[in-house]
Design an enzyme around this catalytic site. Structure first.
Site, PDB file in Angstrom:
ATOM      1  CB  SER A  90      47.692  59.319  46.958  1.00 21.07           C
ATOM      2  OG  SER A  90      46.558  58.564  46.491  1.00 21.07           O
ATOM      3  CG  ASP A 251      40.539  55.648  48.834  1.00 21.44           C
ATOM      4  OD1 ASP A 251      40.022  55.252  47.958  1.00 21.44           O
ATOM      5  OD2 ASP A 251      41.610  55.928  49.030  1.00 21.44           O
ATOM      6  N   GLY A 256      45.982  52.563  48.423  1.00 25.65           N
ATOM      7  CA  GLY A 256      47.401  52.034  48.625  1.00 25.65           C
ATOM      8  C   GLY A 256      48.255  52.432  49.727  1.00 25.65           C
ATOM      9  CB  THR A 257      49.057  55.580  51.468  1.00 25.94           C
ATOM     10  OG1 THR A 257      47.418  56.197  51.631  1.00 25.94           O
ATOM     11  CG2 THR A 257      49.627  56.256  50.358  1.00 25.94           C
TER      12      THR A 257
END
Length: 342
Positions: A90, A251, A256-257
């Protein structure tokens, strides 16, 4: 005051997404690798339920467990616990973990830049932290190899008809859809509807498209990433995105992923090349500054090595306890605040 356990937590968020960190009170789970340890936590669920379920947690929260690294290159390992998953990697949580490690003194801070190697369940990540006056101000993470899986695939979704999607991996697995295809825009006022639609799209993608990582035992699509069109100025691309997380939440960070997966898709479509940058913007307007650092291969598949960069802030400290007479030792979930995970 009595308690059969005491878990010490440092609260943190990265660009709006909560990623608290357990710094004490939990023994490392069994497993020869951090990946195996994360699978134990995923299957056992005792710890995840205790820290995430009400009355101690909530669907808004992610919690990370620090563990001794198994890889000799790493200074620390960590396992990510989300409301419904225990993922390989993550971005926002790795930024939170890095910030807590440095701001709390668990790993010695070196100003102006501290370099660390951390071990996530999905593999080794390299961290560069810009530090000033005892604060880790910006964290840059070299993410695990990321790749596009399916491009422009038709997907039948109840209530939406047939939409075109991409699937990709950026440390976790995504189905990616343009917001215009579902007749919506990424804005706070549509958060609930987008999250519910996103979970529905994820379910359909798992049933119709599937996913298999070439090296890890990861065989499902975790999230739906909803995007708006990318704009370009020189070698910098900018795009708004949001990610629907089971059971049905957004989110708050740019993910980031998700940014890594999106860069992999852009590269696969010939719209982004090595050395170019991508600014991912969240539903809150916060940003991750990313770079497609280089092109590589993963299990025979074309892949990229992405770097993601963002900020995190410590929000407090807490201790979670369990009174032996508590009727809810594993917590509970009610659908008024915890959507049904169908």
């Amino acid at each position: 005051m009595r308690s059969t356990k005491v878990i010490h937590i440092v609260g943190c968020h990265a660009e709006g997404e909560v990623g608290d960190v357990i710094v004490g009170g939990v023994a490392p789970p069994p497993g020869e690798t951090v990946w195996e340890q994360s699978r134990f936590i995923a299957n056992d669920e005792t710890l995840r339920n205790f820290v995430l379920n009400k009355p101690r947690g909530g669907v808004f929260r992610h919690v990370n467990l620090l563990v001794p690294p198994k890889d000799p290159r790493a200074q620390m390992g960590f396992i990510i616990m989300e409301p419904a998953d225990t993922p390989p990697m993550s971005g926002s949580n790795s930024i939170c973990v890095s910030t807590v490690l440095l701001d709390s003194g668990i790993i010695a801070m070196q100003e102006p830049v501290t370099h660390m190697v951390l071990e996530a369940p999905g593999g080794i990540i390299e961290v560069e932290a810009e530090c000033r006056n005892g604060k880790a101000e910006r964290i840059s993470v070299r993410n695990v190899p990321s790749f596009a899986d399916r491009l422009d695939a038709p997907l039948d979704v109840t209530g939406l008809g047939t939409i075109m999607v991409d699937t990709a991996y950026g440390g976790d697995s995504f189905v990616i859809v343009d917001a215009a295809q579902i007749g919506m825009k990424i804005e706070p006022g549509q958060a609930r509807e987008l999250a519910e639609i996103g979970v529905k799209i994820t379910k359909a993608a798992n049933e119709q498209l599937g996913f298999r990582h070439p090296e890890r035992d990861w065989r499902h699509i975790s999230f739906c990433q909803i995007t708006e069109p990318v704009t370009r100025e020189g070698d910098v691309l900018t795009g708004v995105n949001t990610v629907a997380i089971r059971p049905a939440k957004f989110d708050r960070s740019p993910t980031g992923t998700g940014c890594s997966a999106r860069m992999a898709v852009l590269h696969a479509k010939g719209q982004m090349k090595a050395g170019e940058r991508f600014i991912g913007k969240s539903v809150l307007g916060t940003e991750f500054h990313c770079r497609l650092d280089k092109v590589l291969e993963l299990g025979g598949k074309p892949a990229i090595s992405p770097i993601i960069s963002g900020r995190a802030w410590v929000t407090g400290t807490s201790q979670l306890m369990l009174d032996p007479s508590d009727p809810f030792p594993h917590g509970y979930r009610l659908s008024d605040t915890w959507p049904r995970d169908e």
